[in-house]
Design a protein around this motif. Structure first.
Motif, PDB file in Angstrom:
ATOM      1  N   ASP A  76       0.836  -1.197   0.000  1.00 47.80           N
ATOM      2  CA  ASP A  76       0.000   0.000   0.000  1.00 47.80           C
ATOM      3  C   ASP A  76       0.873   1.250   0.000  1.00 47.80           C
ATOM      4  O   ASP A  76       2.020   1.240   0.459  1.00 47.80           O
ATOM      5  CB  ASP A  76      -0.903   0.034   1.242  1.00 47.80           C
ATOM      6  N   ARG A  77       0.314   2.355  -0.516  1.00 44.17           N
ATOM      7  CA  ARG A  77       0.987   3.645  -0.465  1.00 44.17           C
ATOM      8  C   ARG A  77       0.195   4.573   0.431  1.00 44.17           C
ATOM      9  O   ARG A  77      -1.026   4.566   0.439  1.00 44.17           O
ATOM     10  CB  ARG A  77       1.072   4.282  -1.860  1.00 44.17           C
ATOM     11  N   ASN A  78       0.920   5.381   1.176  1.00 39.74           N
ATOM     12  CA  ASN A  78       0.270   6.437   1.930  1.00 39.74           C
ATOM     13  C   ASN A  78      -0.048   7.591   0.982  1.00 39.74           C
ATOM     14  O   ASN A  78       0.479   7.687  -0.133  1.00 39.74           O
ATOM     15  CB  ASN A  78       1.199   6.934   3.037  1.00 39.74           C
ATOM     16  N   ALA A  79      -0.900   8.491   1.442  1.00 43.08           N
ATOM     17  CA  ALA A  79      -1.115   9.719   0.682  1.00 43.08           C
ATOM     18  C   ALA A  79       0.197  10.501   0.628  1.00 43.08           C
ATOM     19  O   ALA A  79       0.984  10.497   1.576  1.00 43.08           O
ATOM     20  CB  ALA A  79      -2.197  10.565   1.351  1.00 43.08           C
ATOM     21  N   GLY A  80       0.458  11.147  -0.488  1.00 37.75           N
ATOM     22  CA  GLY A  80       1.691  11.894  -0.656  1.00 37.75           C
ATOM     23  C   GLY A  80       1.851  12.984   0.380  1.00 37.75           C
ATOM     24  O   GLY A  80       0.884  13.654   0.753  1.00 37.75           O
ATOM     25  N   GLY A  81       3.062  13.173   0.879  1.00 36.97           N
ATOM     26  CA  GLY A  81       3.330  14.203   1.867  1.00 36.97           C
ATOM     27  C   GLY A  81       3.554  15.564   1.223  1.00 36.97           C
ATOM     28  O   GLY A  81       3.552  15.712  -0.004  1.00 36.97           O
ATOM     29  N   GLU A  82       3.772  16.583   2.052  1.00 37.50           N
ATOM     30  CA  GLU A  82       4.015  17.939   1.571  1.00 37.50           C
ATOM     31  C   GLU A  82       5.450  18.355   1.854  1.00 37.50           C
ATOM     32  O   GLU A  82       6.031  17.981   2.881  1.00 37.50           O
ATOM     33  CB  GLU A  82       3.061  18.937   2.238  1.00 37.50           C
ATOM     34  N   VAL A  83       5.998  19.143   0.934  1.00 39.42           N
ATOM     35  CA  VAL A  83       7.338  19.700   1.076  1.00 39.42           C
ATOM     36  C   VAL A  83       7.186  21.207   1.251  1.00 39.42           C
ATOM     37  O   VAL A  83       6.742  21.907   0.336  1.00 39.42           O
ATOM     38  CB  VAL A  83       8.207  19.390  -0.150  1.00 39.42           C
TER      39      VAL A  83
END
Length: 491
Positions: A127-134
């Motif tokens: 599974d993939r998590n939701a993309g993070g923020e930079v």
């Protein structure tokens, strides 16, 4: 009959166990080879099956994701793409990733284990998590001031916060819209060919990936070496420098663009950029001390990352005395990125301490939980604090009385250095116009911004005056934008 049923049942159990063992083997041992196989499209489909995390400037996302409804479902989108392209780079389904999109790719696409509370479970389930923020360090007002200041001219701007190393602006022109490369259709292929064939090289990040001869802006480094080694002890004492100056071991004479350089003091030579004085100073300091000082400022460092890589700036370590004289005025083989010259300026403004520049303030999950933060890191001490104080005094003189008056800002103290860099066969090309400087509001305790500007196609060709006429006004706008932002935050 019962015996045969038992045997058949045992055989079925054996086959089932063999199937499970083989499935487990495939999952554990050759799974990486299957994942990495070009024929396996599942990782690519999974990569683009959800929105990509955002890159944030001043609290506002400058990226997004568009649902296409296709197999590679989400395409990357960009707000003010050309403005922030030297920061974000691109994320393309066909051509991969660059710059921040590349350096922070695992976090942005959701595959970074740090995004999950149970990373091992994600490895098992794929599974993939939701993309993070930079969250970047960029000051939006400074970025826009640099972009508008360069206008249609080729060049670059880099601005730093001297005390921390935070990158406040990173601009390269001409630029491009990364969004035209996001998808995988024919239009993306056409855009790629057009951008790569453009003579202006819009995808070249001139601020961090292009090195230029720094010209007279390098005299800051030479002055630091002369003061630190004791070759110069009095800013106003005559330097015993002839004009013109014959390069050691040759019959070649080096001249100046201005009058009054013969036997000039360091103060006068710095304010009016006397080539003869600084060429002789470099020779008097010697190759060993000059290369040590250049290295302390960050030259010849191939490992610098912000977090994407920065092209190393060059100061030769093996030269004869004539070559050393030319290198000491930013010519011969001396080359620097705009970011490197911003580092030089920031070191002067920060008491001689060189902070490692960084572009990412922190990274977070999609829900806002902090994943990692960047802290200030010192790369070294470029010069003694006393030398830094005297250099700040010299740089103030350039703006108040010398070639850099176009960088002056009301209600602020500004220091700077103009420069032109000759290039082309026989120096026949139009000089690159440079300005490096720092600024401090009257009510601030320390300089708040250091900036470097290079303009490739300067219209004015008059020695260092082109740096004051073409690059200094851009630097002034950037520094003023930072001072206003900082003052607003303080209030």
């Amino acid at each position: 009959m019962t015996k045969y049923i038992r045997r058949a049942a045992a055989l079925c159990v054996l086959l089932l166990v063999a199937l499970l063992v083989n499935a487990t083997r495939v999952q554990v041992f050759p799974s990486r080879a299957y994942d990495d196989s070009p024929a396996n499209r599942r990782p690519v489909i999974a990569r683009w099956a959800q929105p990509r995390g955002d890159i944030v400037v001043d609290g506002r996302p400058v990226t997004g994701s568009k649902d296409t409804g296709e197999q590679l479902r989400y395409e990357r989108t960009y707000q003010d793409g050309p403005l922030y392209a030297p920061v974000t780079g691109f994320a393309s389904q066909r051509y991969g990733t660059t710059l921040l999109e590349h350096a922070e790719d695992p976090l942005l696409d959701g595959s970074d284990p740090l995004l999950s509370f149970l990373p091992l479970w994600n490895d098992i389930t794929r599974d993939r998590n939701a993309g993070g923020e930079v969250v970047t360090t960029i000051d939006a007002a400074a970025q826009q001031a640099a972009y508008l200041g360069l206008g249609a001219r080729r060049g670059a701007v880099a601005a730093l916060e001297p005390a921390t190393g935070r990158v406040l602006a990173l601009v390269s022109r001409p630029s491009y819209d990364p969004g035209v490369l996001s998808g995988n259709g024919p239009s993306v292929t056409d855009a790629w060919a057009r951008l790569n064939g453009d003579a202006g090289k819009p995808m070249l990040n001139r601020a961090v990936r292009q090195t230029y001869p720094p010209g007279s802006t390098f005299k800051v480094v030479t002055a630091a070496a002369a003061l630190d080694t004791g070759v110069i002890t009095d800013l106003d004492a005559p330097t015993r420098s002839p004009a013109p100056y014959t390069l050691p071991g040759t019959t070649t004479s080096l001249a100046n663009e201005v009058e009054g350089c013969e036997n000039a003091s360091l103060r006068h030579a710095f304010e009016w950029s006397c080539n003869t004085v600084f060429a002789k100073l470099g020779v008097d300091v010697g190759l060993g001390a000059m290369k040590d000082t250049a290295r302390a400022f960050g030259f010849n460092n191939a490992d610098l990352r912000i977090p994407f890589s920065v092209s190393p700036s060059n100061f030769d370590t093996e030269m004869d005395r004539a070559q050393l004289a030319l290198s000491s005025i930013g010519q011969y083989d001396t080359r620097a990125t705009p970011l490197q010259m911003a580092i030089v300026t920031a070191a002067v403004a920060n008491g001689g301490a060189v902070r490692s520049p960084y572009l990412v303030e922190r990274t977070t999950t999609a829900a806002g939980r902090t994943v990692a933060t960047t802290s200030t890191r010192t790369l070294g001490q470029a010069m003694n604090p006393g030398t830094a104080m005297r250099l700040r005094e010299l740089m103030r003189g350039v703006v108040e009385d010398g070639t850099g008056t176009n960088a002056a800002i009301p209600h602020a103290t500004v220091g700077g250095k103009t420069g032109t860099a000759q290039h082309g066969i026989g120096n026949s090309g139009t000089p690159y116009a440079w300005f490096i400087g720092w600024a401090q509001s009257d009510d601030a305790m320390e300089p708040q911004v250091a900036v470097a500007v290079v303009v490739e196609d300067a219209e004015t060709v008059r020695g260092d005056i082109s740096g004051g006429g073409d690059a200094a006004p851009i630097a002034r706008e950037v520094m003023e934008a930072v001072l206003k932002s900082t003052d607003h935050q303080l209030r």
